[in-house]
Design a protein around this motif. Structure first.
Motif, PDB file in Angstrom:
ATOM      1  N   THR A   1       0.832  -1.206   0.000  1.00 17.89           N
ATOM      2  CA  THR A   1       0.000   0.000   0.000  1.00 17.89           C
ATOM      3  C   THR A   1       0.862   1.251   0.000  1.00 17.89           C
ATOM      4  OG1 THR A   1      -1.844  -1.093   1.130  1.00 17.89           O
ATOM      5  CG2 THR A   1      -1.743   1.306   1.284  1.00 17.89           C
ATOM      6  N   ILE A   2       1.845   1.312   0.904  1.00 17.29           N
ATOM      7  CA  ILE A   2       2.701   2.493   1.015  1.00 17.29           C
ATOM      8  C   ILE A   2       3.618   2.614  -0.204  1.00 17.29           C
ATOM      9  CG2 ILE A   2       4.462   3.636   2.392  1.00 17.29           C
ATOM     10  CD1 ILE A   2       1.626   3.638   3.606  1.00 17.29           C
TER      11      ILE A   2
ATOM     12  N   SER B   1       4.823   5.684  -5.063  1.00 19.40           N
ATOM     13  CA  SER B   1       4.913   5.762  -6.517  1.00 19.40           C
ATOM     14  C   SER B   1       3.956   6.819  -7.078  1.00 19.40           C
ATOM     15  CB  SER B   1       4.602   4.391  -7.129  1.00 19.40           C
ATOM     16  OG  SER B   1       4.618   4.459  -8.533  1.00 19.40           O
ATOM     17  N   ILE B   2       2.736   6.860  -6.549  1.00 20.21           N
ATOM     18  CA  ILE B   2       1.752   7.838  -7.019  1.00 20.21           C
ATOM     19  C   ILE B   2       2.200   9.256  -6.683  1.00 20.21           C
ATOM     20  CG2 ILE B   2      -0.617   8.685  -6.718  1.00 20.21           C
ATOM     21  CD1 ILE B   2      -1.447   5.762  -6.216  1.00 20.21           C
ATOM     22  N   TYR B   3       2.651   9.451  -5.434  1.00 18.04           N
ATOM     23  CA  TYR B   3       3.053  10.796  -5.013  1.00 18.04           C
ATOM     24  C   TYR B   3       4.211  11.311  -5.858  1.00 18.04           C
ATOM     25  CZ  TYR B   3       4.907  14.692  -2.414  1.00 18.04           C
ATOM     26  OH  TYR B   3       5.379  15.940  -2.090  1.00 18.04           O
TER      27      TYR B   3
ATOM     28  N   GLY C   1      14.768  -1.721  -3.757  1.00 18.01           N
ATOM     29  CA  GLY C   1      15.091  -2.597  -2.638  1.00 18.01           C
ATOM     30  C   GLY C   1      15.375  -1.883  -1.337  1.00 18.01           C
ATOM     31  N   SER C   2      15.261  -0.537  -1.315  1.00 20.50           N
ATOM     32  CA  SER C   2      15.603   0.208  -0.092  1.00 20.50           C
ATOM     33  C   SER C   2      14.392   0.513   0.787  1.00 20.50           C
ATOM     34  CB  SER C   2      16.285   1.533  -0.464  1.00 20.50           C
ATOM     35  OG  SER C   2      15.360   2.452  -1.024  1.00 20.50           O
ATOM     36  N   LEU C   3      13.180   0.312   0.279  1.00 26.37           N
ATOM     37  CA  LEU C   3      11.977   0.761   0.988  1.00 26.37           C
ATOM     38  C   LEU C   3      11.629  -0.144   2.170  1.00 26.37           C
ATOM     39  CD1 LEU C   3       9.838   3.016   0.668  1.00 26.37           C
ATOM     40  CD2 LEU C   3       8.384   1.327  -0.438  1.00 26.37           C
ATOM     41  N   GLU C   4      11.401   0.480   3.326  1.00 22.73           N
ATOM     42  CA  GLU C   4      10.929  -0.222   4.515  1.00 22.73           C
ATOM     43  C   GLU C   4       9.669   0.471   5.021  1.00 22.73           C
ATOM     44  OE1 GLU C   4      13.928  -0.668   7.494  1.00 22.73           O
ATOM     45  OE2 GLU C   4      15.468  -1.329   6.071  1.00 22.73           O
ATOM     46  N   VAL C   5       8.704  -0.305   5.461  1.00 23.13           N
ATOM     47  CA  VAL C   5       7.431   0.239   5.945  1.00 23.13           C
ATOM     48  C   VAL C   5       7.078  -0.427   7.277  1.00 23.13           C
ATOM     49  CG1 VAL C   5       4.960   0.500   5.480  1.00 23.13           C
ATOM     50  CG2 VAL C   5       6.619   0.683   3.596  1.00 23.13           C
ATOM     51  N   TYR C   6       6.691   0.413   8.265  1.00 24.31           N
ATOM     52  CA  TYR C   6       6.317  -0.106   9.578  1.00 24.31           C
ATOM     53  C   TYR C   6       4.992   0.528   9.998  1.00 24.31           C
ATOM     54  CZ  TYR C   6      11.285  -1.316   9.576  1.00 24.31           C
ATOM     55  OH  TYR C   6      12.524  -1.806   9.243  1.00 24.31           O
ATOM     56  N   PRO C   7       4.103  -0.274  10.579  1.00 33.57           N
ATOM     57  CA  PRO C   7       2.819   0.287  11.023  1.00 33.57           C
ATOM     58  C   PRO C   7       2.977   1.141  12.277  1.00 33.57           C
ATOM     59  CG  PRO C   7       2.991  -2.017  11.665  1.00 33.57           C
ATOM     60  CD  PRO C   7       4.200  -1.728  10.825  1.00 33.57           C
TER      61      PRO C   7
ATOM     62  N   GLN D   1      -3.565   7.560   8.155  1.00 32.80           N
ATOM     63  CA  GLN D   1      -4.743   6.956   7.532  1.00 32.80           C
ATOM     64  C   GLN D   1      -6.009   7.462   8.219  1.00 32.80           C
ATOM     65  OE1 GLN D   1      -5.154   2.693   7.899  1.00 32.80           O
ATOM     66  NE2 GLN D   1      -6.435   2.547   6.061  1.00 32.80           N
ATOM     67  N   GLN D   2      -6.927   7.976   7.420  1.00 32.94           N
ATOM     68  CA  GLN D   2      -8.238   8.403   7.899  1.00 32.94           C
ATOM     69  C   GLN D   2      -9.288   7.741   7.012  1.00 32.94           C
ATOM     70  OE1 GLN D   2      -7.819  12.704   7.690  1.00 32.94           O
ATOM     71  NE2 GLN D   2      -7.179  12.806   9.838  1.00 32.94           N
ATOM     72  N   GLY D   3      -9.867   6.675   7.520  1.00 34.20           N
ATOM     73  CA  GLY D   3     -10.775   5.878   6.706  1.00 34.20           C
ATOM     74  C   GLY D   3      -9.991   5.185   5.614  1.00 34.20           C
ATOM     75  N   ASN D   4     -10.379   5.397   4.358  1.00 29.51           N
ATOM     76  CA  ASN D   4      -9.666   4.800   3.226  1.00 29.51           C
ATOM     77  C   ASN D   4      -8.636   5.756   2.624  1.00 29.51           C
ATOM     78  OD1 ASN D   4     -11.111   2.353   3.318  1.00 29.51           O
ATOM     79  ND2 ASN D   4     -12.844   3.297   2.216  1.00 29.51           N
ATOM     80  N   GLU D   5      -8.453   6.894   3.233  1.00 29.49           N
ATOM     81  CA  GLU D   5      -7.580   7.921   2.675  1.00 29.49           C
ATOM     82  C   GLU D   5      -6.275   8.011   3.459  1.00 29.49           C
ATOM     83  OE1 GLU D   5      -8.644  12.138   0.760  1.00 29.49           O
ATOM     84  OE2 GLU D   5      -8.816  12.140   2.936  1.00 29.49           O
ATOM     85  N   TRP D   6      -5.169   8.106   2.716  1.00 33.63           N
ATOM     86  CA  TRP D   6      -3.840   8.246   3.300  1.00 33.63           C
ATOM     87  C   TRP D   6      -3.280   9.615   2.914  1.00 33.63           C
ATOM     88  CZ3 TRP D   6      -1.158   4.562   6.242  1.00 33.63           C
ATOM     89  CH2 TRP D   6      -1.723   3.290   6.302  1.00 33.63           C
ATOM     90  N   LYS D   7      -2.637  10.289   3.894  1.00 34.39           N
ATOM     91  CA  LYS D   7      -2.019  11.573   3.595  1.00 34.39           C
ATOM     92  C   LYS D   7      -0.642  11.677   4.267  1.00 34.39           C
ATOM     93  CE  LYS D   7      -5.975  14.421   2.402  1.00 34.39           C
ATOM     94  NZ  LYS D   7      -6.527  15.792   2.448  1.00 34.39           N
ATOM     95  N   ILE D   8       0.242  12.423   3.611  1.00 33.80           N
ATOM     96  CA  ILE D   8       1.578  12.667   4.160  1.00 33.80           C
ATOM     97  C   ILE D   8       1.480  13.768   5.210  1.00 33.80           C
ATOM     98  CG2 ILE D   8       3.899  13.486   3.641  1.00 33.80           C
ATOM     99  CD1 ILE D   8       3.529  12.400   0.796  1.00 33.80           C
TER     100      ILE D   8
END
Length: 297
Positions: A180-181, A186-188, A243-249, A283-290
């Protein structure tokens, strides 16, 4: 019985060739030593004429992240003159002698390869700044061997003074969150690379905080967008280091994204060195913002 003189002649030719190669290897190492004695000690620039051909060219290969640069005879002399004139900084070059090889070609040309290390002494402290492999083409001009071409391939520039902690290989806590992130990243940055300012603004929180190690803190979303429009649009593009991307909740909030990226400025050759970034996504509902960005160089 006629075969014995032939074998003796062959052995003598091999012995003579080996002696000639040893003599050439020693002569080129002597010239090598003279070159760096001039460059980092005596600063006798006139002596360089006995080591470097007038059409000399140095090619410095900066590895995958940087383009190869070329420096002609005049450029190298100017660089040596500049560094010799700075008494506060002293350089030392160390040749790894067991690495040196010489390949003669027809008596008038030879190739020499080896490994070298460079050190800088400043304020009484010496540190290693480079390890590289060099390949030189030597040309015989009259009785003098001179370097016509040199390629230096950068092997290493990272020299730790103490053991550095190495974390275990990254494993996503959640594959779904990671994807997801990664998709949002990629989109941003597609909006960043194509100057789609409206879509970019929609992905930023109104309370955006941008921390930059060189320019400081910005707490204005509009100022951040204006800066991107002025300095980035049509000039700079960004690419994620594979290969550098890491994501943590982050429980009850969203996620933190950590990775490396590089930038390409259309006015400059090649891409920048990889730099680290940290992004907080809410995350707010289905929306993610930076909401927060940390940019390090």
């Amino acid at each position: 019985m006629k075969i014995l003189p032939f074998i003796l002649a062959l052995l003598w030719a091999q012995y003579t060739q080996a002696q000639e190669n040893t003599a050439l290897k020693n002569e080129l190492e002597r010239k090598d030593s003279l070159l760096f004695a001039i460059a980092m000690g005596t600063c006798n620039l006139q002596q360089l004429e006995t080591v470097l051909a007038k059409d000399f060219m140095l090619f410095h290969d900066g590895g995958y992240a940087n383009p190869t640069s070329a420096q002609p005879y005049e450029g190298l002399v100017a660089f040596i003159q500049k560094t010799c004139g700075n008494p506060s900084v002293k350089m030392r070059r160390e040749l790894v002698k067991e690495s040196v090889q010489v390949f003669p070609f027809g008596g008038q040309e030879a190739m020499q390869t080896g490994v070298q290390r460079f050190y800088v002494r400043q304020n009484g402290v010496e540190r290693q700044v480079e390890e590289s492999k060099f390949t030189r083409t030597w040309r015989k001009e009259g009785n003098e061997w001179k370097i016509a071409r040199e390629l230096d391939f950068l092997v290493n520039t990272q020299f730790a003074t103490e053991t550095r902690y190495q974390p275990a290989p990254y494993a996503p806590v959640s594959e779904t969150l990671h994807h997801t992130i990664a998709r949002l990243d990629s989109i941003y940055f597609d909006t960043y690379n194509t100057c789609n300012m409206e879509k970019m603004a929609a992905m930023m929180s109104d309370t955006l905080e941008f921390y930059h190690d060189r320019t400081g803190l910005s707490t204005s979303k509009q100022d951040n967008l204006a800066s991107i429009r002025k300095n980035i649009c049509g000039k700079v593009t960004r690419e994620l280091v594979k290969g550098s991307l890491e994501v943590y909740p982050i429980q009850g909030y969203g996620a933190v994204e950590i990775g490396y990226h590089r930038f390409r400025n259309k006015a400059e050759p090649g891409a920048s060195n990889p730099s680290k970034f940290i992004v907080l996504w809410q995350q707010q509902g289905n929306e993610w913002k930076i909401t927060r960005v940390v940019s390090l160089h």
